[in-house]
Scaffold this active site. Structure first.
Site, short mmCIF file in Angstrom:
data_model
loop_
_atom_site.label_atom_id
_atom_site.label_comp_id
_atom_site.label_asym_id
_atom_site.label_seq_id
_atom_site.Cartn_x
_atom_site.Cartn_y
_atom_site.Cartn_z
N ARG A 20 0.85 -1.18 0.00
CA ARG A 20 0.00 0.00 0.00
C ARG A 20 0.89 1.24 0.00
O ARG A 20 1.68 1.42 0.91
CB ARG A 20 -0.90 -0.02 1.25
CG ARG A 20 -1.71 1.25 1.40
CD ARG A 20 -2.69 1.21 2.58
NE ARG A 20 -3.34 2.50 2.65
CZ ARG A 20 -3.27 3.34 3.69
NH1 ARG A 20 -2.62 3.00 4.80
NH2 ARG A 20 -3.86 4.51 3.63
N HIS A 56 -3.14 10.92 0.79
CA HIS A 56 -2.58 10.72 2.13
C HIS A 56 -2.04 12.08 2.59
O HIS A 56 -0.85 12.26 2.81
CB HIS A 56 -1.50 9.64 2.10
CG HIS A 56 -1.22 9.00 3.44
ND1 HIS A 56 -1.28 7.65 3.66
CD2 HIS A 56 -0.87 9.55 4.63
CE1 HIS A 56 -0.96 7.39 4.93
NE2 HIS A 56 -0.70 8.52 5.54
N GLU A 100 -7.44 8.18 6.30
CA GLU A 100 -7.74 8.80 7.60
C GLU A 100 -8.32 10.21 7.54
O GLU A 100 -7.70 11.17 8.02
CB GLU A 100 -6.48 8.81 8.47
CG GLU A 100 -5.93 7.43 8.74
CD GLU A 100 -4.82 7.43 9.80
OE1 GLU A 100 -4.35 8.52 10.18
OE2 GLU A 100 -4.44 6.34 10.25
N ASN A 145 -7.21 1.62 10.03
CA ASN A 145 -5.88 1.81 10.61
C ASN A 145 -6.02 1.82 12.12
O ASN A 145 -6.81 2.59 12.67
CB ASN A 145 -5.27 3.14 10.17
CG ASN A 145 -4.96 3.19 8.68
OD1 ASN A 145 -5.09 2.18 7.99
ND2 ASN A 145 -4.56 4.35 8.20
N TYR A 199 -3.96 1.92 15.87
CA TYR A 199 -2.74 2.09 16.68
C TYR A 199 -2.97 1.82 18.16
O TYR A 199 -2.19 1.13 18.80
CB TYR A 199 -2.13 3.49 16.44
CG TYR A 199 -1.51 3.55 15.06
CD1 TYR A 199 -0.22 3.08 14.84
CD2 TYR A 199 -2.25 3.97 13.96
CE1 TYR A 199 0.33 3.07 13.56
CE2 TYR A 199 -1.70 3.96 12.68
CZ TYR A 199 -0.41 3.50 12.49
OH TYR A 199 0.14 3.46 11.23
N GLU A 243 -3.32 -0.27 8.19
CA GLU A 243 -2.11 0.15 8.92
C GLU A 243 -2.17 -0.39 10.34
O GLU A 243 -3.20 -0.31 10.99
CB GLU A 243 -2.00 1.68 9.05
CG GLU A 243 -1.56 2.40 7.81
CD GLU A 243 -1.44 3.91 8.01
OE1 GLU A 243 -1.08 4.36 9.13
OE2 GLU A 243 -1.72 4.64 7.05
C1 BGC Z 1 -0.86 7.68 9.27
C2 BGC Z 1 0.59 7.50 8.90
C3 BGC Z 1 1.44 7.74 10.13
C4 BGC Z 1 1.08 6.71 11.18
C5 BGC Z 1 1.87 6.81 12.47
C6 BGC Z 1 -1.26 7.08 10.58
O1 BGC Z 1 -2.14 7.93 11.22
O2 BGC Z 1 -1.70 7.25 8.23
O3 BGC Z 1 0.90 8.39 7.87
O4 BGC Z 1 2.80 7.72 9.86
O5 BGC Z 1 -0.27 6.88 11.53
O6 BGC Z 1 1.66 8.02 13.11
#
Ligand code: BGC
Length: 437
Positions: A69, A113, A158, A285, A287, A346
């Site tokens: 991607r 992006h 995002e 995505n 985290y 992601e």
């Molecule tokens: C984004 C990336 C970023 C990653 C880590 C995501 O929100 O799509 O571009 O590097 O998080 O912060």
């Protein structure tokens, strides 16, 4: 078939900011303004991927992951944002796609992006409804060139983060701190997404996705005030971007003092039908989860109080693998039959990676992170969620937005002074994992 892969984004890796006719983007402007990015770092050179893409494709081939991607730089293709395309810009992505296919890697481009052409920012950026149409025109130009070889497309990356960080708080480009006045940016991005879906399909794109940043939201306590605050945050971060696409309507924004969401967002007749065009997948995505309490002061109706009791990444983000299972099952429970297949587009972490003089980066925390998050995806699938892909963020250490080059997310270490690439232990681990899978 389950799609395994890695992800990157144009401004974060390409460099060659002023080369071959590329126009400036909002990120060029922003990064060159003093005080915006840590230590004044910019994406002028980044990973120099524009020149070193062959080496990077070889790294992808070596990984054995099926998909890659990447994002296409709008100002490289259309230096003025609209109007005449830049042939050299299109040629670059054409070569990249051919190179990927020759290496057995499936290309999955994202069209936006965050690097809006500065020329369009000068006309209001995503606050100007016209950008939606210009985005669709840009999508058509790219698809006309690549859709004969590219099956799967992602429109936006995002939209929440772009609205909140770029226009709400001003910590990302274009650096505007409008708070709730940034809300039309949500609608104009989603309208652009919907119009781009049409343009992509007309050009022969087989599969179209939208990628959102999603977070499971946890109230800080069972107290009704905290639960209401968590709900308000969930609306802003998650539902504002998923409900219109999957259900054809915006969520209730009364927690924000807004009685008529469509008016506040600038919705016109017919927009929601465009936005809710069926998709072939939803990109997610992930985290970390978010823990929310009632605010101590007037202003926004929530306070992010942070998750405690978990290990953290170099960024200080909590590592909560089961949050990914919670997110995926939560999406299924909320949207049911309206939810298309999910692709985790992601997931990854920054770590304090050190390259030893022997040329080794022993990033065991990243290996544990990926292993545990992939296991969480497996649990969600076992619970019946239709997840069809998983992409590691990121292939390479790169320009981490406002943090510049300080946060390293790559499976491959990049020495930004020499541009030397060194696969980390996590690269070798992921390769072996994929081979075994
Ligand atoms: C984004 C990336 C970023 C990653 C880590 C995501 O929100 O799509 O571009 O590097 O998080 O912060």
């Amino acid at each position: 078939m389950f799609l395994w892969g890695t992800a990157t984004a144009a401004y974060q890796i390409e460099g060659a900011a002023g080369e071959d006719g590329r126009g400036p983007s909002v990120w060029d402007t922003f990064a060159h303004e003093p005080g915006r990015v840590r230590d004044g770092h910019t994406g002028d050179v980044a990973c120099d991927h524009y020149h070193r893409w062959r080496e990077d494709v070889a790294l992808l081939a070596g990984l054995g992951a099926g998909a890659y991607r990447f994002s296409i730089s709008w100002p490289r293709v259309l230096p003025e944002g609209a109007g005449a395309p830049n042939p050299k810009g299109l040629d670059f992505y054409d070569r990249l796609v051919d190179g990927l296919l020759a290496a057995g890697v499936t290309p999955v481009p994202t069209l936006f992006h965050w690097d809006l052409p500065q020329a369009l920012q000068d006309r209001g950026g995503w606050l100007n409804r016209d950008v939606a149409g210009w985005f669709a025109d840009y999508a058509a130009v790219v698809a006309e060139r690549l859709a004969d070889r590219v099956r799967m497309w992602i429109t936006l990356n995002e939209p929440f983060v772009h609205m909140a960080f770029g226009y709400g708080m001003g910590v990302h480009a274009p650096g505007q701190a409008l708070l709730l006045d940034a809300l039309p940016v949500a609608h104009h991005q989603l309208l652009g997404h919907g119009l781009a879906v049409r343009a992509l399909r007309a050009a022969g794109a087989a599969e179209v996705l939208l990628t959102n940043n999603c977070t499971p939201v946890r109230p800080a306590s069972d107290a009704p005030r905290d639960v209401a605050a968590a709900d308000a945050y969930d609306v802003l971060h998650n539902r504002l971007f998923a409900d219109p696409v999957l259900l054809g309507r915006y969520p209730d924004l009364s927690a924000y003092g807004i009685d008529a969401p469509d008016d506040a967002l600038g919705v016109r007749d017919g927009d929601l039908a465009v936005i809710s065009a069926p998709l072939d997948g939803l990109g997610v995505n992930y985290y970390n989860p978010t823990r929310i309490a009632a605010p101590a002061e007037p202003g926004l109706p929530f306070a992010d109080v942070g998750i405690t009791g978990h290990p953290t990444t170099a960024f200080g983000w909590p590592v909560v693998p089961d949050g990914l299972r919670e997110l995926l099952t939560g999406l299924r429970d909320r949207y049911g039959a309206a939810l298309p297949p999910i692709y985790v587009t992601e997931n990854g972490c920054s770590q304090p990676d050190e390259l030893t003089p022997e040329g080794v980066v022993d990033d065991q925390e990243r290996i544990a992170f990926l292993r545990d998050h992939i296991a969480a995806v497996d649990r969600a699938r076992a619970e019946g969620v239709d997840v069809r892909g998983y992409f590691v963020w990121s292939l390479l250490d790169n320009f981490e937005w406002a943090e510049g080059y300080h946060q390293r997310f790559g499976l491959v270490h990049v020495d930004f002074a020499t541009q030397r690439r060194t696969p980390k232990a996590s690269y070798h681990w992921f390769r072996d994992f994929l081979a075994a899978r």
